[in-house]
Design a protein around this motif. Structure first.
Motif, mmCIF file in Angstrom:
data_model
loop_
_atom_site.group_PDB
_atom_site.id
_atom_site.type_symbol
_atom_site.label_atom_id
_atom_site.label_comp_id
_atom_site.label_asym_id
_atom_site.label_seq_id
_atom_site.Cartn_x
_atom_site.Cartn_y
_atom_site.Cartn_z
ATOM 1 N N LYS A 53 0.842 -1.203 0.000
ATOM 2 C CA LYS A 53 0.000 0.000 0.000
ATOM 3 C C LYS A 53 0.869 1.243 0.000
ATOM 4 N N THR A 54 1.119 1.785 -1.182
ATOM 5 C CA THR A 54 1.853 3.045 -1.259
ATOM 6 C C THR A 54 0.839 4.156 -1.514
ATOM 7 N N GLY A 55 1.218 5.371 -1.208
ATOM 8 C CA GLY A 55 0.319 6.503 -1.388
ATOM 9 C C GLY A 55 -0.184 6.623 -2.816
ATOM 10 N N CYS A 56 0.729 6.423 -3.755
ATOM 11 C CA CYS A 56 0.365 6.550 -5.162
ATOM 12 C C CYS A 56 -0.611 5.455 -5.576
ATOM 13 N N ARG A 57 -0.339 4.219 -5.158
ATOM 14 C CA ARG A 57 -1.236 3.112 -5.512
ATOM 15 C C ARG A 57 -2.632 3.338 -4.960
ATOM 16 N N LEU A 58 -2.694 3.795 -3.698
ATOM 17 C CA LEU A 58 -3.998 4.037 -3.073
ATOM 18 C C LEU A 58 -4.787 5.095 -3.832
ATOM 19 N N GLU A 59 -4.102 6.158 -4.220
ATOM 20 C CA GLU A 59 -4.811 7.255 -4.890
ATOM 21 C C GLU A 59 -5.239 6.902 -6.316
ATOM 22 N N VAL A 60 -4.345 6.239 -7.052
ATOM 23 C CA VAL A 60 -4.693 5.852 -8.423
ATOM 24 C C VAL A 60 -5.842 4.849 -8.416
ATOM 25 N N LEU A 61 -5.773 3.902 -7.501
ATOM 26 C CA LEU A 61 -6.817 2.893 -7.419
ATOM 27 C C LEU A 61 -8.161 3.492 -7.027
ATOM 28 N N SER A 62 -8.167 4.421 -6.095
ATOM 29 C CA SER A 62 -9.446 5.008 -5.708
ATOM 30 C C SER A 62 -10.011 5.869 -6.835
ATOM 31 N N LEU A 63 -9.123 6.464 -7.633
ATOM 32 C CA LEU A 63 -9.577 7.230 -8.798
ATOM 33 C C LEU A 63 -10.254 6.303 -9.824
ATOM 34 N N LEU A 64 -9.640 5.143 -10.050
ATOM 35 C CA LEU A 64 -10.209 4.174 -10.989
ATOM 36 C C LEU A 64 -11.528 3.607 -10.467
#
Ligand SMILES: [Zn+2]
Ligand SMILES: [Zn+2]
Length: 147
Positions: free
Chosen positions: A23-34
């Protein structure tokens, strides 16, 4: 509204865990955007949404790791642009993530996964083997149709 955001965060964390992704910050944000978008997103769309929080390389690596794990799949739309969409959670490993039709709306330019329409398996002449199969439809999406 606040509750919905919390739900998305929970779902995002669960998905990363399920696909054995850290769980990295970038992964969390990109995934929630998708998760929040009904249509597939191009790399440039994601970049725009993220502002200057993450650099291009980080975003590229994030999408690449998602795709490698089968969490997202890439779609080439009619203009040849690559877009990313979440793969449907499949119950069986046999079921392919890309076994559905993609719909390109000519009015708004968005690409949608039509997960509910399965592509029938093809009976090919002997000696032929399919590695990937892409079905795309063009037309007007339900949002544009009613406007
Ligand atoms: Zn549309
Ligand atoms: Zn799709």
């Amino acid at each position: 509204m606040v509750k919905q955001k919390a739900d998305t965060t929970e779902k995002t964390k669960k998905l990363l865990q399920q696909y054995a992704l850290r769980k990295t910050g970038c992964r969390l944000e990109v995934l929630s955007l998708l998760l929040q978008n009904k249509s597939a997103l191009a790399h440039s769309d994601i970049e725009k949404q993220m502002g200057d929080k993450f650099d291009r390389v980080t975003l590229y690596r994030t999408l690449h790791s998602f795709e490698e794990k089968g969490l997202v799949h890439s779609i080439h739309d009619v203009s040849g642009a690559v877009k990313y969409a979440l793969s449907r959670e499949t119950s069986s490993q046999q079921q392919r993530h890309d076994n559905h039709i993609h719909f390109n709306c000519t009015a708004c330019g968005q690409t949608f996964c039509l997960n509910e329409i399965n592509i029938p398996s093809l009976s090919l002449p002997s000696g032929y083997k399919v590695n990937s199969l892409h079905f795309s439809a063009q037309g007007v999406c339900s949002t544009c149709e009613t406007n």
